[in-house]
Scaffold this motif. Structure first.
Motif, PDB file in Angstrom:
ATOM      1  N   HIS A  23      83.177  36.601  48.995  1.00 29.10           N
ATOM      2  CA  HIS A  23      84.437  36.973  48.352  1.00 29.10           C
ATOM      3  C   HIS A  23      85.358  37.705  49.320  1.00 29.10           C
ATOM      4  N   HIS A  53      78.286  37.462  49.054  1.00 25.08           N
ATOM      5  CA  HIS A  53      78.557  36.479  48.008  1.00 25.08           C
ATOM      6  C   HIS A  53      79.846  35.686  48.264  1.00 25.08           C
ATOM      7  N   GLU A  88      77.916  47.974  36.866  1.00 23.20           N
ATOM      8  CA  GLU A  88      79.038  47.069  36.589  1.00 23.20           C
ATOM      9  C   GLU A  88      79.934  46.915  37.822  1.00 23.20           C
ATOM     10  N   ASP A 113      78.299  44.672  40.219  1.00 19.96           N
ATOM     11  CA  ASP A 113      78.425  43.300  39.734  1.00 19.96           C
ATOM     12  C   ASP A 113      79.824  42.744  39.992  1.00 19.96           C
ATOM     13  N   MET A 114      80.852  43.578  39.891  1.00 18.70           N
ATOM     14  CA  MET A 114      82.215  43.142  40.207  1.00 18.70           C
ATOM     15  C   MET A 114      82.300  42.676  41.657  1.00 18.70           C
ATOM     16  N   ARG A 172      79.784  41.538  43.478  1.00 20.55           N
ATOM     17  CA  ARG A 172      79.037  40.274  43.574  1.00 20.55           C
ATOM     18  C   ARG A 172      79.841  39.090  43.043  1.00 20.55           C
ATOM     19  N   ARG A 173      80.616  39.333  41.997  1.00 18.87           N
ATOM     20  CA  ARG A 173      81.402  38.262  41.371  1.00 18.87           C
ATOM     21  C   ARG A 173      82.749  38.052  42.052  1.00 18.87           C
ATOM     22  N   GLY A 174      83.132  38.988  42.923  1.00 16.82           N
ATOM     23  CA  GLY A 174      84.399  38.853  43.635  1.00 16.82           C
ATOM     24  C   GLY A 174      85.619  39.204  42.804  1.00 16.82           C
ATOM     25  N   GLU A 175      85.466  40.099  41.861  1.00 10.08           N
ATOM     26  CA  GLU A 175      86.582  40.516  41.015  1.00 10.08           C
ATOM     27  C   GLU A 175      87.446  41.516  41.778  1.00 10.08           C
TER      28      GLU A 175
END
Length: 136
Positions: free
Chosen positions: A57, A55, A15, A18-19, A21-24
């Motif tokens: 970010h 990605h 997780e 994934d954060m 990768r998503r730029g959170e």
């Protein structure tokens, strides 16, 4: 049971990757502040910075850098976060990484080599002279 075998820890690690990768950025920063290693690597040797950089970010990369991430750690293929950002033409990420001390000559191929390979001349001036360019 070893921590590396705990299914809940493995799920948490996935997780967190994934954060990145998503730029959170905010959430990622909070997890690092709570104890997730800032230079944690996945099975391919990709760090959180590598994934966020690749990605595109910049804010996530910046948050990780603020928390001490090593911007020059390479993955198992010898690739640096800066080379990944150059490959993807992520200008804002390239700027953040360079400001944090990323080495344009690190890795295989290096960010400098990647820029040359793909005709991205704008990065040459950002990278400055190489050591061989400075020798008379």
């Amino acid at each position: 049971m070893e921590p590396s075998e705990d299914p809940k820890l493995i799920e948490l690690a996935h997780e967190v990757f994934d954060m990145a990768r998503r730029g959170e950025a905010a959430r990622l920063g909070a997890y690092v502040d709570a104890g997730v290693p800032v230079d944690m690597m996945n099975a391919a040797g990709d760090t959180l910075v590598m994934l966020a950089a690749y990605h595109g970010h910049a804010e996530a990369v910046s948050r990780l850098v603020e928390r001490g991430a090593d911007v020059n750690l390479r993955n198992d293929r010898g690739q640096s976060p800066l080379a990944g950002a150059v490959f993807k033409s992520e200008d804002d990420v390239v700027k953040v990484l360079l400001a944090a001390g990323a080495d344009p000559d690190a890795g295989t191929p290096s960010a400098r080599d990647t820029a040359k390979m793909f005709g991205q001349q704008q990065y040459e001036s950002w990278f400055g002279a190489t050591v061989s360019d400075q020798v008379d």
